[in-house]
Design an enzyme around this catalytic site. Structure first.
Site, mmCIF file in Angstrom:
data_model
loop_
_atom_site.group_PDB
_atom_site.id
_atom_site.type_symbol
_atom_site.label_atom_id
_atom_site.label_comp_id
_atom_site.label_asym_id
_atom_site.label_seq_id
_atom_site.Cartn_x
_atom_site.Cartn_y
_atom_site.Cartn_z
ATOM 1 N N SER A 157 4.412 4.576 -5.141
ATOM 2 C CA SER A 157 5.181 3.351 -4.917
ATOM 3 C C SER A 157 5.934 3.484 -3.606
ATOM 4 O O SER A 157 6.176 4.606 -3.142
ATOM 5 C CB SER A 157 6.191 3.161 -6.050
ATOM 6 O OG SER A 157 7.116 2.141 -5.724
ATOM 7 N N TYR A 173 12.061 6.528 -12.599
ATOM 8 C CA TYR A 173 10.864 5.957 -11.959
ATOM 9 C C TYR A 173 10.728 6.465 -10.524
ATOM 10 O O TYR A 173 9.655 6.901 -10.101
ATOM 11 C CB TYR A 173 10.962 4.425 -11.978
ATOM 12 C CG TYR A 173 9.742 3.725 -11.427
ATOM 13 C CD1 TYR A 173 8.619 3.516 -12.216
ATOM 14 C CD2 TYR A 173 9.717 3.262 -10.114
ATOM 15 C CE1 TYR A 173 7.503 2.862 -11.720
ATOM 16 C CE2 TYR A 173 8.606 2.614 -9.603
ATOM 17 C CZ TYR A 173 7.502 2.421 -10.412
ATOM 18 O OH TYR A 173 6.389 1.786 -9.911
#
Ligand code: NAD
Length: 257
Positions: free
Chosen positions: A143, A157
């Protein structure tokens, strides 16, 4: 066709980036192993591929479990005789993920187990299969948060995606002489269920959009196009890359009004 006669295994292929990639890879000639824990969604992806004239099977596997990962790779070789592309894409963003103080140990462990350990286990069992096929391409979904910090905290995350990115670099170097390429796809904020559940009010969405030069969320289909490039021989001199597909978010200091 760009993936003619290739076999691609895609985790998290019941939704979002995984599903769009499964559909696109199949259109480009690949046979697809659709992996998910949501059986209904996974079977639906398979039905969609068959409807467009492609070949696919569904395999239930939780990427955080070693036996499941071993099984999904075995299923790929049993069904299609080989594995050429391993797309470790499954991931979660927990709604209770926050800052270091507010995030529970359970949320941390669950996130790390699926997002980081899941990529490790995919590679643990997938790389031997790629070797048996004479080489191949591994794509790990990280990401943009692996390279930037955000004031809207999601500590588990973010840490998990940092792990995916650094693991990708090491794997790329270790396996470079085996004709196995390993790259990290780093999406920016996307209009998928995963992020829209997290940014669950219009105010939260607008807060995020301020930082994206293009002024919109990306689409899963746009990530599939990038993944296709990494999967195909068109990216043959590319390994260990941080492949950012993010609407310019990591390039921005100040965004246009
Ligand atoms: P999504 O929620 O639409 O799809 C994820 C799929 O993974 C679902 O079908 C889900 O059932 C499956 N899954 C969840 N846990 C699993 C497990 N343990 N084993 C196997 N499958 C499992 O999400 P998406 O937006 O398509 O995200 C795909 C990847 O992209 C994730 O790794 C995510 O972190 C990453 N990503 C997403 C965004 C975004 O804005 N949506 C941005 C950057 C990175």
């Amino acid at each position: 066709m760009r993936l003619q006669d290739k076999v691609a295994l895609i985790t998290g292929a019941g939704s979002g980036i995984g599903r769009e990639s499964a559909l696109l890879f199949a259109q480009e000639g690949a046979s697809i192993v659709v992996v998910d824990i949501n059986d209904e969604a996974g079977e639906e992806t398979v039905a969609m591929i068959r409807e467009q004239g492609g070949q696919a099977i569904y395999v239930h596997a939780d990427v955080s479990k070693a036996a499941d990962c071993e099984g999904m790779v075995q299923a790929a070789e049993d069904a299609f005789g080989k594995l050429n592309v391993l797309f470790n894409n499954a991931g979660i963003m927990h709604s209770q993920d926050g800052d270091a103080v507010s995030t529970s140990e359970e949320v941390w462990d669950l996130t790390m187990n699926i997002n980081a350990k899941g990529v490790f286990l995919g590679c643990k069992y997938g790389i031997p299969a790629l070797r048996r096929a004479g080489g191949g391409s591994v794509i790990n979904t990280a990401s943009f948060v692996a390279v930037m910090g955000a004031a809207t905290p999601q500590v588990a995350y973010t840490a998990s995606k940092g792990a995916v990115l650094s693991m990708t670099r090491e794997l790329a170097v270790v396996h470079a002489r085996e004709n196995i390429r390993v790259n990290a796809l780093c999406p920016g904020p996307l209009h998928t269920e995963l992020l829209m559940k997290f940014l669950n009010t219009e105010a939260k969405r607008q807060r995020r959009l301020v930082h994206i030069p293009m002024g919109r969320f990306g689409l899963a289909k746009e990530m599939a196009q990038a993944a296709l490039f990494l999967a195909s021989d068109e990216s043959s001199f590319m390994t260990g890359a941080t492949f950012l597909v993010d609407g310019g978010i990591t390039a921005a200091y100040v965004t246009p009004e």
